[in-house]
Design an enzyme around this catalytic site. Structure first.
Site, PDB file in Angstrom:
ATOM      1  N   GLY A  81     -14.454  -3.153   9.839  1.00  0.00           N
ATOM      2  CA  GLY A  81     -15.361  -3.760  10.805  1.00  0.00           C
ATOM      3  C   GLY A  81     -15.307  -5.273  10.887  1.00  0.00           C
ATOM      4  O   GLY A  81     -15.957  -5.867  11.742  1.00  0.00           O
ATOM      5  N   ILE A  82     -14.522  -5.917  10.032  1.00  0.00           N
ATOM      6  CA  ILE A  82     -14.489  -7.398  10.028  1.00  0.00           C
ATOM      7  C   ILE A  82     -13.957  -7.920  11.363  1.00  0.00           C
ATOM      8  O   ILE A  82     -12.836  -7.608  11.767  1.00  0.00           O
ATOM      9  CB  ILE A  82     -13.584  -7.907   8.873  1.00  0.00           C
ATOM     10  CG1 ILE A  82     -14.175  -7.553   7.504  1.00  0.00           C
ATOM     11  CG2 ILE A  82     -13.319  -9.412   9.017  1.00  0.00           C
ATOM     12  CD1 ILE A  82     -15.384  -8.336   7.079  1.00  0.00           C
ATOM     13  N   ARG A  83     -14.790  -8.692  12.052  1.00  0.00           N
ATOM     14  CA  ARG A  83     -14.376  -9.284  13.330  1.00  0.00           C
ATOM     15  C   ARG A  83     -14.669 -10.771  13.405  1.00  0.00           C
ATOM     16  O   ARG A  83     -14.464 -11.389  14.457  1.00  0.00           O
ATOM     17  CB  ARG A  83     -15.103  -8.600  14.509  1.00  0.00           C
ATOM     18  CG  ARG A  83     -14.819  -7.125  14.663  1.00  0.00           C
ATOM     19  CD  ARG A  83     -13.397  -6.843  15.154  1.00  0.00           C
ATOM     20  NE  ARG A  83     -13.192  -5.418  15.310  1.00  0.00           N
ATOM     21  CZ  ARG A  83     -12.857  -4.588  14.306  1.00  0.00           C
ATOM     22  NH1 ARG A  83     -12.664  -5.049  13.081  1.00  0.00           N
ATOM     23  NH2 ARG A  83     -12.703  -3.299  14.528  1.00  0.00           N
ATOM     24  N   GLY A 133      -8.128  -5.270   9.501  1.00  0.00           N
ATOM     25  CA  GLY A 133      -7.008  -4.470   9.993  1.00  0.00           C
ATOM     26  C   GLY A 133      -6.802  -4.745  11.467  1.00  0.00           C
ATOM     27  O   GLY A 133      -5.894  -5.490  11.872  1.00  0.00           O
ATOM     28  N   ARG A 134      -7.714  -4.203  12.290  1.00  0.00           N
ATOM     29  CA  ARG A 134      -7.558  -4.362  13.744  1.00  0.00           C
ATOM     30  C   ARG A 134      -7.556  -5.825  14.170  1.00  0.00           C
ATOM     31  O   ARG A 134      -6.871  -6.182  15.131  1.00  0.00           O
ATOM     32  CB  ARG A 134      -8.686  -3.626  14.465  1.00  0.00           C
ATOM     33  CG  ARG A 134      -8.618  -2.109  14.342  1.00  0.00           C
ATOM     34  CD  ARG A 134      -9.710  -1.507  15.185  1.00  0.00           C
ATOM     35  NE  ARG A 134      -9.806  -0.064  15.075  1.00  0.00           N
ATOM     36  CZ  ARG A 134     -10.492   0.572  14.123  1.00  0.00           C
ATOM     37  NH1 ARG A 134     -11.116  -0.109  13.189  1.00  0.00           N
ATOM     38  NH2 ARG A 134     -10.540   1.895  14.119  1.00  0.00           N
ATOM     39  N   HIS A 158     -11.677   3.155   6.189  1.00  0.00           N
ATOM     40  CA  HIS A 158     -10.429   3.206   6.954  1.00  0.00           C
ATOM     41  C   HIS A 158     -10.695   2.780   8.413  1.00  0.00           C
ATOM     42  O   HIS A 158     -10.073   3.271   9.349  1.00  0.00           O
ATOM     43  CB  HIS A 158      -9.853   4.633   6.915  1.00  0.00           C
ATOM     44  CG  HIS A 158      -8.350   4.702   6.944  1.00  0.00           C
ATOM     45  ND1 HIS A 158      -7.593   4.971   5.847  1.00  0.00           N
ATOM     46  CD2 HIS A 158      -7.473   4.543   7.956  1.00  0.00           C
ATOM     47  CE1 HIS A 158      -6.308   5.005   6.173  1.00  0.00           C
ATOM     48  NE2 HIS A 158      -6.206   4.736   7.454  1.00  0.00           N
ATOM     49  N   GLN A 196       0.847  -1.201   0.000  1.00  0.00           N
ATOM     50  CA  GLN A 196       0.000   0.000   0.000  1.00  0.00           C
ATOM     51  C   GLN A 196       0.880   1.248   0.000  1.00  0.00           C
ATOM     52  O   GLN A 196       1.724   1.418   0.873  1.00  0.00           O
ATOM     53  CB  GLN A 196      -0.917  -0.004   1.228  1.00  0.00           C
ATOM     54  CG  GLN A 196      -1.734   1.271   1.390  1.00  0.00           C
ATOM     55  CD  GLN A 196      -1.085   2.235   2.381  1.00  0.00           C
ATOM     56  OE1 GLN A 196      -0.532   1.810   3.386  1.00  0.00           O
ATOM     57  NE2 GLN A 196      -1.140   3.530   2.092  1.00  0.00           N
ATOM     58  N   ARG A 254      -7.371  12.079  16.297  1.00  0.00           N
ATOM     59  CA  ARG A 254      -7.625  10.844  17.060  1.00  0.00           C
ATOM     60  C   ARG A 254      -7.532  11.185  18.548  1.00  0.00           C
ATOM     61  O   ARG A 254      -6.432  11.157  19.136  1.00  0.00           O
ATOM     62  CB  ARG A 254      -6.592   9.781  16.702  1.00  0.00           C
ATOM     63  CG  ARG A 254      -6.432   9.543  15.199  1.00  0.00           C
ATOM     64  CD  ARG A 254      -6.971   8.196  14.752  1.00  0.00           C
ATOM     65  NE  ARG A 254      -7.021   8.082  13.311  1.00  0.00           N
ATOM     66  CZ  ARG A 254      -6.058   7.608  12.534  1.00  0.00           C
ATOM     67  NH1 ARG A 254      -4.943   7.176  13.074  1.00  0.00           N
ATOM     68  NH2 ARG A 254      -6.205   7.548  11.238  1.00  0.00           N
ATOM     69  N   ASP A 258     -13.095  -3.727   3.373  1.00  0.00           N
ATOM     70  CA  ASP A 258     -12.664  -3.792   4.774  1.00  0.00           C
ATOM     71  C   ASP A 258     -13.457  -2.791   5.586  1.00  0.00           C
ATOM     72  O   ASP A 258     -14.238  -2.008   5.046  1.00  0.00           O
ATOM     73  CB  ASP A 258     -11.141  -3.611   4.947  1.00  0.00           C
ATOM     74  CG  ASP A 258     -10.647  -2.164   4.851  1.00  0.00           C
ATOM     75  OD1 ASP A 258     -11.399  -1.220   5.167  1.00  0.00           O
ATOM     76  OD2 ASP A 258      -9.471  -1.984   4.479  1.00  0.00           O
TER      77      ASP A 258
HETATM   78  C1  FMN Z   1      -3.493   0.864  13.609  1.00  0.00           C
HETATM   79  C2  FMN Z   1      -3.981   1.069  12.208  1.00  0.00           C
HETATM   80  C3  FMN Z   1      -3.141   1.646  11.265  1.00  0.00           C
HETATM   81  C4  FMN Z   1      -3.578   1.819   9.946  1.00  0.00           C
HETATM   82  N1  FMN Z   1      -2.715   2.316   9.013  1.00  0.00           N
HETATM   83  C5  FMN Z   1      -3.085   2.350   7.713  1.00  0.00           C
HETATM   84  C6  FMN Z   1      -2.148   2.714   6.717  1.00  0.00           C
HETATM   85  O1  FMN Z   1      -0.981   3.024   6.998  1.00  0.00           O
HETATM   86  N2  FMN Z   1      -2.572   2.729   5.431  1.00  0.00           N
HETATM   87  C7  FMN Z   1      -3.870   2.399   5.076  1.00  0.00           C
HETATM   88  O2  FMN Z   1      -4.214   2.419   3.885  1.00  0.00           O
HETATM   89  N3  FMN Z   1      -4.767   2.032   6.008  1.00  0.00           N
HETATM   90  C8  FMN Z   1      -4.403   1.992   7.305  1.00  0.00           C
HETATM   91  N4  FMN Z   1      -5.309   1.579   8.243  1.00  0.00           N
HETATM   92  C9  FMN Z   1      -6.659   1.197   7.840  1.00  0.00           C
HETATM   93  C10 FMN Z   1      -6.716  -0.301   7.478  1.00  0.00           C
HETATM   94  O3  FMN Z   1      -6.021  -0.575   6.304  1.00  0.00           O
HETATM   95  C11 FMN Z   1      -8.159  -0.749   7.276  1.00  0.00           C
HETATM   96  O4  FMN Z   1      -8.773   0.062   6.320  1.00  0.00           O
HETATM   97  C12 FMN Z   1      -8.963  -0.735   8.572  1.00  0.00           C
HETATM   98  O5  FMN Z   1      -8.194  -1.168   9.657  1.00  0.00           O
HETATM   99  C13 FMN Z   1     -10.178  -1.645   8.406  1.00  0.00           C
HETATM  100  O6  FMN Z   1     -10.998  -1.603   9.540  1.00  0.00           O
HETATM  101  P1  FMN Z   1     -10.894  -2.688  10.723  1.00  0.00           P
HETATM  102  O7  FMN Z   1      -9.703  -2.297  11.518  1.00  0.00           O
HETATM  103  O8  FMN Z   1     -12.181  -2.510  11.450  1.00  0.00           O
HETATM  104  O9  FMN Z   1     -10.733  -4.041  10.076  1.00  0.00           O
HETATM  105  C14 FMN Z   1      -4.899   1.423   9.571  1.00  0.00           C
HETATM  106  C15 FMN Z   1      -5.727   0.852  10.538  1.00  0.00           C
HETATM  107  C16 FMN Z   1      -5.291   0.671  11.835  1.00  0.00           C
HETATM  108  C17 FMN Z   1      -6.208   0.015  12.829  1.00  0.00           C
END
Ligand code: FMN
Length: 420
Positions: free
Chosen positions: A344-346, A365-366, A311, A161, A200, A342
């Site tokens: 919210g996927i848990r 992500g999380r 995001h 990315q 944030r 993506d």
């Molecule tokens: C700690 C953290 C850092 C993130 N950093 C980036 C990043 O550097 N680039 C990006 O495109 N998305 C970033 N994201 C967003 C994730 O790619 C993704 O869109 C998001 O986590 C999805 O939601 P979820 O956490 O509920 O699964 C970040 C998310 C988190 C939680």
């Protein structure tokens, strides 16, 4: 009756087990104990909260503003109903092909910058997870290991990315793209959805800064979490490993972090998307799409895929839940490109929901970072197992023996809408 003695449960087990490496939760092995301790992501989240310094947990868990966007993602996903069809019995096939590559499940690891805050050396652990589980891993520009190091670990499972760094006509961004190509990265993901640094509040309250400045308060939080702190001291990871080489002088933490603060812009114009399209010979995905017209724009600019995402609620508290606009985006461009999802996927059931609503694959992500923070070094691999197994079980339960079957199921989604 125990889980294993329940004949119906045992049947699901056998149906869904193929290839998942998942077994019954009885027994004394470390794997069995882990399955009993963490049967769901919620159990891992509780453990992560207990085991992490407060600033680290908040960094991962938090959204922007009042965390409304993150909560909206969850509420909307919870509201998606899928009607099961019965009489369809057989082995479940959850494998998927994305951009000419085969993956074990329609599940990937989303890019998470600064992931070393969640768990030291997180990027390497995520790459190991992708390698072992046969899933795609999107390394972020701000990953804690370099593109080259991660490609060594997970080979052609690696996606990259890019956040643009426009100075000097994108000198650094273009070099990153070139490095990704040389390292064998399969898919370039351009994230458009962070044009400004979002506010944030949880990070602000904790005094979390980049680079890390140990105030007495943060040091006290570290002292309370010896496992996290020991792992941090063991880790040899430079902050933002991809960036260090572009910094003038010795690339210490302050210089690298200063470079990122000055140079990085989290959004790209459509002209810039077209430019990277022309430079990049393999699959290209545009991430952060919520509006069908932006999805069309991305495809017109040459994208092979769009990633529907808000995001994870980290950029705008007023953004729609990504799942609520997924169908509209899939209707707009699903016949012209791959649609990824993506936010919210848990659970594996959430992955099934996203696919039933038109996605070709879903990313977390999380979830993966929480696995590391809650269960340690192999926690992300455990999350991959957990979500994949839950997906297979959901497929078998709903009478979808493959992913096309999942897409044919009847779905009720009360909060779905199409932005105009
Ligand atoms: C700690 C953290 C850092 C993130 N950093 C980036 C990043 O550097 N680039 C990006 O495109 N998305 C970033 N994201 C967003 C994730 O790619 C993704 O869109 C998001 O986590 C999805 O939601 P979820 O956490 O509920 O699964 C970040 C998310 C988190 C939680």
């Amino acid at each position: 009756m125990s889980r294993d003695a329940d004949p119906l449960h045992a049947l699901t087990w056998r149906t869904t087990r193929a290839g998942a490496g998942w077994g019954p939760a009885s027994g004394r092995s470390p794997e069995a104990r882990r399955r009993r301790r963490f049967p769901t992501m919620a159990d891992l989240e509780r453990a992560a909260r207990r085991r992490s310094p407060r600033f680290a947990f908040d960094f991962v868990d938090g959204g922007t503003g009042e965390d409304l966007g993150a909560a909206r993602n969850r509420a909307a996903l919870d509201g998606v109903e899928i009607v099961p069809r019965y009489g369809r019995i057989g082995p479940v096939e959850a494998g998927v092909e994305l951009f000419g590559h085969r993956y074990e499940a329609p599940l990937g690891i989303a890019p998470t910058g600064n992931d070393g805050v969640a768990w030291p050396d997180a990027s390497r652990r995520l790459a190991e997870t992708a390698a072992a589980a046969g899933l795609p891993y999107v390394a972020g520009t701000l990953a804690s290991a370099s593109i080259e190091q991660l490609a060594d670990i997970c080979g052609d499972r690696l996606w990259f990315q890019l956040y643009g760094m426009p100075r000097d006509d994108h000198r650094v961004s273009i070099d990153l793209v070139r490095r990704a190509e040389v390292a064998g990265v399969q898919t370039l993901v351009l994230a458009l959805d962070a044009p400004v640094r979002s506010k944030r509040p949880r990070d602000l309250r904790n005094g979390l800064s980049v680079p890390f400045r140990p105030s007495p308060r943060l040091v006290a939080q570290l002292a309370l979490q010896p496992a996290w702190t020991r792992a941090a001291l063991r880790s040899r990871v430079p902050l933002f490993a991809n960036i260090a080489r572009y910094v003038d002088g010795t690339p210490d933490l302050t210089r690298v972090a200063g470079f990122v603060q000055r140079e990085l812009r989290g959004g790209l114009s459509w002209d810039e998307v077209r430019r990277f399209r022309a430079l990049w010979p393999r699959a290209l995905v545009v991430k952060g799409i919520l509006h069908p017209d932006d999805a069309r724009e991305a495809v017109d600019a040459g994208a092979d895929g769009v990633l529907v995402s808000n995001h994870g609620g980290r950029q705008s508290d007023a953004a729609p839940a990504a799942i609520d606009v997924l169908s509209a985006v899939a209707e707009a461009v699903g016949d012209r490109c791959t649609v990824l999802f993506d936010s919210g996927i848990r659970s594996g059931l959430d992955v099934a929901r996203a696919l039933a609503l038109g996605a070709d694959a879903a990313f977390g992500g999380r979830a993966f970072l929480t696995g590391l923070a809650g269960a340690g070094d192999d926690g992300a691999s455990y999350v991959a197992e957990l979500l994949t197994e839950e997906l297979r079980t959901a497929m078998a339960q709903h009478g979808a023996l493959d992913l096309d079957g999942l897409r044919r199921l009847a779905v009720r989604h009360p909060t779905s809408w199409s932005p105009k």
